[in-house]
Enzyme design. Sequence first.
Site, PDB file in Angstrom:
ATOM      1  N   MET A 136      24.371  44.288  29.795  1.00  0.00           N
ATOM      2  CA  MET A 136      25.260  43.841  28.695  1.00  0.00           C
ATOM      3  C   MET A 136      25.992  44.723  27.917  1.00  0.00           C
ATOM      4  O   MET A 136      26.103  44.551  26.524  1.00  0.00           O
ATOM      5  CB  MET A 136      24.435  42.798  27.548  1.00  0.00           C
ATOM      6  CG  MET A 136      23.767  41.527  28.343  1.00  0.00           C
ATOM      7  SD  MET A 136      24.996  40.568  28.986  1.00  0.00           S
ATOM      8  CE  MET A 136      25.617  39.610  27.691  1.00  0.00           C
ATOM      9  N   ARG A 137      26.618  45.868  28.547  1.00  0.00           N
ATOM     10  CA  ARG A 137      27.128  46.973  27.732  1.00  0.00           C
ATOM     11  C   ARG A 137      28.532  47.083  28.661  1.00  0.00           C
ATOM     12  O   ARG A 137      28.544  47.050  29.749  1.00  0.00           O
ATOM     13  CB  ARG A 137      26.410  48.213  27.846  1.00  0.00           C
ATOM     14  CG  ARG A 137      25.009  48.277  27.152  1.00  0.00           C
ATOM     15  CD  ARG A 137      25.362  48.386  25.550  1.00  0.00           C
ATOM     16  NE  ARG A 137      24.130  48.270  24.835  1.00  0.00           N
ATOM     17  CZ  ARG A 137      23.908  48.063  23.558  1.00  0.00           C
ATOM     18  NH1 ARG A 137      25.147  48.300  23.031  1.00  0.00           N
ATOM     19  NH2 ARG A 137      23.011  48.275  23.029  1.00  0.00           N
ATOM     20  N   ASN A 158      30.064  43.500  39.034  1.00  0.00           N
ATOM     21  CA  ASN A 158      29.281  42.729  37.702  1.00  0.00           C
ATOM     22  C   ASN A 158      29.152  41.335  38.178  1.00  0.00           C
ATOM     23  O   ASN A 158      30.142  40.699  38.828  1.00  0.00           O
ATOM     24  CB  ASN A 158      30.258  43.060  36.782  1.00  0.00           C
ATOM     25  CG  ASN A 158      29.647  42.551  35.395  1.00  0.00           C
ATOM     26  OD1 ASN A 158      28.499  42.545  35.078  1.00  0.00           O
ATOM     27  ND2 ASN A 158      30.485  41.870  34.857  1.00  0.00           N
ATOM     28  N   HIS A 160      29.435  37.495  36.132  1.00  0.00           N
ATOM     29  CA  HIS A 160      29.915  36.994  34.898  1.00  0.00           C
ATOM     30  C   HIS A 160      29.693  35.614  34.941  1.00  0.00           C
ATOM     31  O   HIS A 160      29.900  35.007  35.636  1.00  0.00           O
ATOM     32  CB  HIS A 160      31.498  37.195  34.684  1.00  0.00           C
ATOM     33  CG  HIS A 160      31.821  36.888  33.284  1.00  0.00           C
ATOM     34  ND1 HIS A 160      31.497  37.520  32.100  1.00  0.00           N
ATOM     35  CD2 HIS A 160      32.642  35.714  32.923  1.00  0.00           C
ATOM     36  CE1 HIS A 160      32.144  36.638  31.289  1.00  0.00           C
ATOM     37  NE2 HIS A 160      32.596  35.979  31.416  1.00  0.00           N
TER      38      HIS A 160
HETATM   39  C1  GAR Z   1      23.478  36.137  33.557  1.00  0.00           C
HETATM   40  O1  GAR Z   1      23.717  34.892  33.253  1.00  0.00           O
HETATM   41  C2  GAR Z   1      24.547  36.856  33.853  1.00  0.00           C
HETATM   42  O2  GAR Z   1      25.697  36.179  34.425  1.00  0.00           O
HETATM   43  C3  GAR Z   1      24.893  37.299  32.410  1.00  0.00           C
HETATM   44  O3  GAR Z   1      23.610  37.461  31.806  1.00  0.00           O
HETATM   45  C4  GAR Z   1      22.777  37.055  32.522  1.00  0.00           C
HETATM   46  C5  GAR Z   1      21.756  37.679  32.902  1.00  0.00           C
HETATM   47  O4  GAR Z   1      20.409  37.117  33.453  1.00  0.00           O
HETATM   48  N1  GAR Z   1      25.936  38.705  32.364  1.00  0.00           N
HETATM   49  C6  GAR Z   1      26.785  38.786  31.410  1.00  0.00           C
HETATM   50  O5  GAR Z   1      27.016  37.985  30.446  1.00  0.00           O
HETATM   51  C7  GAR Z   1      27.507  40.169  31.620  1.00  0.00           C
HETATM   52  N2  GAR Z   1      28.525  40.182  30.765  1.00  0.00           N
HETATM   53  P1  GAR Z   1      19.232  37.890  34.324  1.00  0.00           P
HETATM   54  O6  GAR Z   1      18.758  38.977  33.326  1.00  0.00           O
HETATM   55  O7  GAR Z   1      18.154  36.542  34.186  1.00  0.00           O
HETATM   56  O8  GAR Z   1      19.889  38.194  35.508  1.00  0.00           O
END
Ligand code: GAR
Length: 245
Positions: A136-137, A158, A160
């Site tokens: 998340m960075r 990545n 998203h």
């Molecule tokens: C996921 O939904 C991913 O798409 C999102 O964080 C979650 C992580 O879940 N990523 C973002 O928003 C990136 N900007 P996880 O830790 O269970 O894989």
Amino acid sequence: MVQKLKVGTLISGGGTNLQAIIDACDQGRIDAQIVFTGSDVGGVKGLERAKKAGINTFVVDYARIIANCRQIRDLDSLLPKDFDPEEILGKQRLVDVEKNHEKALFFIKSRVIAERQLLDHIESYDMDLLVLAGFMRVLTPYFIDRINTSALGHRIMNIHPALLPAFPGTDGYGDTFRYGCKIGGCTVHFIDYGEDTGPIIGQKAFEIADEDTLEDVKEKGLQKEWELYPACIQKFAQSRKVISI
Ligand code: GAR
């Protein structure tokens, strides 16, 4: 013999995508092996998942680093010697430099200080592809240019939680749900100098019923993510297949 793709991973939380990739590697569904898992937050479940799978882990504590940057008088003393502020500010499309130059400069400098620590860990591994699995960075051009060094181009992927280019940012499923969309989805893309703007590798969509809650949307979305991410890594592995004799 086909060499496996060496994948580094970065996470921030629960790591269910990381788990899906670990499982796909273990079950031979993708020609890849994970060489490390790094996190910007200590103590998260994703790190446990990695350790359980025998994967090396490390933490670069962004929150602590940024708090420290706010305290210190001479921020520049913490910056890596090869950091050129004009170059990086000019390339990046993460913050509006015109609007508030000082704020933008602090943002970029503090992230670069953290990114140098990430790179110090990452550079000790032999890695073909860096996979952001719920990291998340944002990443600045300082970091990106030091990973995308190969002539083969993009090396950072990545995932998203929205159908890009709709709903970039930190809450893709929330934004999709609140907008009242009837279709949601997820996107795997390469990282470029903007936020969630790089070339798209794959997408999966799902229907949102009138009675679905935000939790339902997240659950449906994650199910799709767990299929999509390993498939995109395999697509990358196939395109870069190295045959050793
Ligand atoms: C996921 O939904 C991913 O798409 C999102 O964080 C979650 C992580 O879940 N990523 C973002 O928003 C990136 N900007 P996880 O830790 O269970 O894989």
